[in-house]
Design a protein around this motif. Structure first.
Motif, PDB file in Angstrom:
ATOM      1  N   LEU A 156       0.832  -1.199   0.000  1.00 16.87           N
ATOM      2  CA  LEU A 156       0.000   0.000   0.000  1.00 16.87           C
ATOM      3  C   LEU A 156       0.872   1.255   0.000  1.00 16.87           C
ATOM      4  O   LEU A 156       2.053   1.209   0.350  1.00 16.87           O
ATOM      5  CB  LEU A 156      -0.907   0.005   1.224  1.00 16.87           C
ATOM      6  CG  LEU A 156      -1.795  -1.235   1.378  1.00 16.87           C
ATOM      7  CD1 LEU A 156      -2.242  -1.392   2.804  1.00 16.87           C
ATOM      8  CD2 LEU A 156      -2.985  -1.145   0.451  1.00 16.87           C
ATOM      9  N   SER A 157       0.266   2.371  -0.385  1.00 18.59           N
ATOM     10  CA  SER A 157       1.002   3.641  -0.426  1.00 18.59           C
ATOM     11  C   SER A 157       0.142   4.782   0.096  1.00 18.59           C
ATOM     12  O   SER A 157      -0.955   5.029  -0.421  1.00 18.59           O
ATOM     13  CB  SER A 157       1.454   3.954  -1.855  1.00 18.59           C
ATOM     14  OG  SER A 157       2.054   5.242  -1.918  1.00 18.59           O
ATOM     15  N   HIS A 158       0.649   5.430   1.127  1.00 14.13           N
ATOM     16  CA  HIS A 158       0.030   6.675   1.589  1.00 14.13           C
ATOM     17  C   HIS A 158       0.622   7.851   0.801  1.00 14.13           C
ATOM     18  O   HIS A 158      -0.060   8.841   0.551  1.00 14.13           O
ATOM     19  CB  HIS A 158       0.294   6.864   3.086  1.00 14.13           C
ATOM     20  CG  HIS A 158      -0.190   8.168   3.634  1.00 14.13           C
ATOM     21  ND1 HIS A 158      -1.505   8.545   3.597  1.00 14.13           N
ATOM     22  CD2 HIS A 158       0.477   9.213   4.209  1.00 14.13           C
ATOM     23  CE1 HIS A 158      -1.646   9.756   4.137  1.00 14.13           C
ATOM     24  NE2 HIS A 158      -0.450  10.178   4.497  1.00 14.13           N
ATOM     25  N   ARG A 159       1.863   7.692   0.403  1.00 15.88           N
ATOM     26  CA  ARG A 159       2.537   8.739  -0.359  1.00 15.88           C
ATOM     27  C   ARG A 159       1.800   9.052  -1.663  1.00 15.88           C
ATOM     28  O   ARG A 159       1.670  10.215  -2.052  1.00 15.88           O
ATOM     29  CB  ARG A 159       3.972   8.298  -0.668  1.00 15.88           C
ATOM     30  CG  ARG A 159       4.739   9.266  -1.536  1.00 15.88           C
ATOM     31  CD  ARG A 159       6.162   8.805  -1.764  1.00 15.88           C
ATOM     32  NE  ARG A 159       6.867   9.687  -2.667  1.00 15.88           N
ATOM     33  CZ  ARG A 159       8.167   9.624  -2.914  1.00 15.88           C
ATOM     34  NH1 ARG A 159       8.898   8.696  -2.316  1.00 15.88           N
ATOM     35  NH2 ARG A 159       8.731  10.469  -3.757  1.00 15.88           N
ATOM     36  N   ALA A 160       1.307   8.012  -2.348  1.00 25.72           N
ATOM     37  CA  ALA A 160       0.596   8.217  -3.614  1.00 25.72           C
ATOM     38  C   ALA A 160      -0.642   9.082  -3.412  1.00 25.72           C
ATOM     39  O   ALA A 160      -0.969   9.933  -4.249  1.00 25.72           O
ATOM     40  CB  ALA A 160       0.201   6.877  -4.220  1.00 25.72           C
ATOM     41  N   VAL A 161      -1.314   8.882  -2.284  1.00 29.19           N
ATOM     42  CA  VAL A 161      -2.513   9.682  -1.972  1.00 29.19           C
ATOM     43  C   VAL A 161      -2.116  11.138  -1.758  1.00 29.19           C
ATOM     44  O   VAL A 161      -2.769  12.064  -2.268  1.00 29.19           O
ATOM     45  CB  VAL A 161      -3.229   9.132  -0.723  1.00 29.19           C
ATOM     46  CG1 VAL A 161      -4.417  10.009  -0.350  1.00 29.19           C
ATOM     47  CG2 VAL A 161      -3.692   7.698  -0.968  1.00 29.19           C
ATOM     48  N   GLU A 162      -1.034  11.338  -1.004  1.00 29.97           N
ATOM     49  CA  GLU A 162      -0.567  12.698  -0.730  1.00 29.97           C
ATOM     50  C   GLU A 162      -0.135  13.397  -2.025  1.00 29.97           C
ATOM     51  O   GLU A 162      -0.424  14.577  -2.222  1.00 29.97           O
ATOM     52  CB  GLU A 162       0.609  12.653   0.256  1.00 29.97           C
ATOM     53  CG  GLU A 162       0.226  12.202   1.654  1.00 29.97           C
ATOM     54  CD  GLU A 162      -0.643  13.204   2.364  1.00 29.97           C
ATOM     55  OE1 GLU A 162      -0.131  14.278   2.721  1.00 29.97           O
ATOM     56  OE2 GLU A 162      -1.851  12.929   2.535  1.00 29.97           O
ATOM     57  N   GLU A 163       0.543  12.655  -2.898  1.00 30.69           N
ATOM     58  CA  GLU A 163       1.001  13.247  -4.160  1.00 30.69           C
ATOM     59  C   GLU A 163      -0.176  13.624  -5.051  1.00 30.69           C
ATOM     60  O   GLU A 163      -0.144  14.675  -5.712  1.00 30.69           O
ATOM     61  CB  GLU A 163       1.927  12.265  -4.877  1.00 30.69           C
ATOM     62  CG  GLU A 163       3.292  12.140  -4.217  1.00 30.69           C
ATOM     63  CD  GLU A 163       4.186  11.094  -4.866  1.00 30.69           C
ATOM     64  OE1 GLU A 163       5.404  11.159  -4.671  1.00 30.69           O
ATOM     65  OE2 GLU A 163       3.638  10.206  -5.567  1.00 30.69           O
ATOM     66  N   GLU A 164      -1.201  12.789  -5.067  1.00 32.11           N
ATOM     67  CA  GLU A 164      -2.393  13.114  -5.866  1.00 32.11           C
ATOM     68  C   GLU A 164      -3.063  14.375  -5.341  1.00 32.11           C
ATOM     69  O   GLU A 164      -3.503  15.232  -6.111  1.00 32.11           O
ATOM     70  CB  GLU A 164      -3.374  11.945  -5.845  1.00 32.11           C
ATOM     71  CG  GLU A 164      -2.987  10.793  -6.751  1.00 32.11           C
ATOM     72  CD  GLU A 164      -4.076   9.738  -6.848  1.00 32.11           C
ATOM     73  OE1 GLU A 164      -5.216  10.023  -6.428  1.00 32.11           O
ATOM     74  OE2 GLU A 164      -3.800   8.635  -7.346  1.00 32.11           O
ATOM     75  N   GLU A 165      -3.142  14.472  -4.018  1.00 32.43           N
ATOM     76  CA  GLU A 165      -3.771  15.648  -3.422  1.00 32.43           C
ATOM     77  C   GLU A 165      -2.945  16.899  -3.697  1.00 32.43           C
ATOM     78  O   GLU A 165      -3.494  17.964  -3.989  1.00 32.43           O
ATOM     79  CB  GLU A 165      -3.928  15.449  -1.914  1.00 32.43           C
ATOM     80  CG  GLU A 165      -4.483  16.652  -1.164  1.00 32.43           C
ATOM     81  CD  GLU A 165      -5.801  17.165  -1.732  1.00 32.43           C
ATOM     82  OE1 GLU A 165      -6.024  18.395  -1.685  1.00 32.43           O
ATOM     83  OE2 GLU A 165      -6.612  16.352  -2.239  1.00 32.43           O
TER      84      GLU A 165
END
Length: 376
Positions: free
Chosen positions: A161-170
């Protein structure tokens, strides 16, 4: 006994049964699944995550859906974990295909990342936790994070899983929203993120804009670090927005009081100031008397004698004394004179000469008088 064996033959490995928790022990749970013998759920089959005691996962009286793992020697071994995993895999595969963002809870902090609960054991590698470097992950324990599935392999039982990907999208979405909202002339607050030889990059809240070194101050700036420092909060005005190339031109200078603002309160007619010759032109010399404020010494006001060009008397960079003849804030104009100061100095020198001459005559008269008195 034969009756019990007959019942067990009706249960096969892989069957799904429902039952009620009747007893909780340290390392296993007993479940009534409708047979004369109770089913056993070992602690390892209660959860896809590590738990210390069975009581962490279930209570007596709980209704459970379980999968048969083993039927042997009048014993039925059941698994809650297998049911949870089947349901979780189905849900995760759908989320993976759709690119869904969802929330999960951090259950463990381990070497290399975080273990989370997604119905089974999910892993967030350290590099996929944040967009920035995190030295200590201890604060993440029991914290809820929004994540996306980076990799899914059921055969390998791997859920990355990736939390970073969510942050980058935001951040990308925020950047686009901000980019669309910017207009020429807007005044914003920003943080200086990077300083270069040609200017500074200012974070406007998700996107950086450039303040060219010429737009940092009203005076000439040799180095940007003479005016600002990294991490400093400054006001900027938007000069131009190139949405296609995501380039923003900014000015810090335009948010500062101009050098001519309230000039008539700082400089008055008759003042004598020290300044630096900045430019020589055919009709005179421009002298900087305050940072960013230049006044004109007309060629007729440079010297007491007639001169053909200002270069006969002055040179750029020279420090001179000037007298203020006139100040006009609206027109940003100051008239200066060097000649008047020279005239004043000449008059003062002449008066001093006359005073000295009178004093000399008076002293000579006294000397003559003294000598005459001696002959009387």
């Amino acid at each position: 006994m034969s009756e019990m064996n007959h019942e067990l033959t009706e249960i096969a490995i892989g069957d799904v049964v429902t039952g009620t928790v009747v007893k909780i022990e340290d390392k296993q749970v007993l479940v009534d699944v409708g047979y004369k013998t109770e089913g056993i759920v070992p602690i390892s089959e209660l959860s896809n995550l590590h738990i210390e005691t069975t009581a962490e996962e279930v209570d007596e009286g709980d209704k459970l859906t379980l999968k048969v793992k083993k039927v042997e020697d009048d014993e039925i071994v059941l698994s809650k974990r297998a049911i949870d995993a089947d349901e979780a895999w189905s849900s995760l595969e759908e989320k993976y295909q759709n690119g869904d963002i969802f929330e999960t809870e951090v259950k463990e902090v381990v070497k290399g990342g975080l273990v989370v609960d997604v119905g089974l054991r999910g892993f967030i590698p350290a590099s996929l936790v944040e967009t920035f470097y995190v030295e200590d992950f201890s604060d993440y324990l029991n914290k809820r994070l929004t994540v996306k599935i980076a990799d899914l392999d059921r055969e390998q039982n791997r859920v990355i899983l990736s939390h970073r990907a969510v942050e980058e999208e935001e951040l990308t979405a925020q950047k686009q929203r901000l980019l669309q909202s910017l207009e020429e002339g807007q005044v914003l607050e920003g943080i200086v993120r990077r300083i270069t030889g040609f200017g500074v990059f200012v974070d406007l809240g998700g996107i950086d804009g450039l303040v060219h070194i010429s737009q940092l101050a009203h005076k000439h700036v040799e180095k940007a670090t003479d005016v600002v420092s990294e991490g400093q909060s400054i006001k900027v005005e938007v000069l131009a927005v190139d949405r296609d190339n995501e380039r923003i031109s900014l000015s810090h200078k335009k948010t500062l009081p101009g050098p001519w603002e309230n000039i008539e309160e700082r400089v008055a007619k008759g003042d004598v100031l020290e300044g630096t010759v900045k430019r020589l032109v055919n009709f005179g010399a421009f002298v900087e008397v305050l940072p960013g404020v230049e006044g004109l010494v007309h060629i007729s006001q440079i010297a007491n004698r007639h001169i053909g060009t200002p270069q006969e008397v002055l040179e750029e960079g020279q420090t001179v004394q000037v007298k203020v003849l006139d100040v006009n804030e609206d027109e940003e104009r100051i008239s200066l004179s060097i000649k008047e100061l020279e005239q004043q100095q000449a008059e003062a020198d002449y008066k001093q000469y006359e005073k000295d001459d009178d004093q000399s005559s008076f002293q000579l008269g006294d000397m003559i008088g003294d000598k005459l008195n001696k002959y009387k």
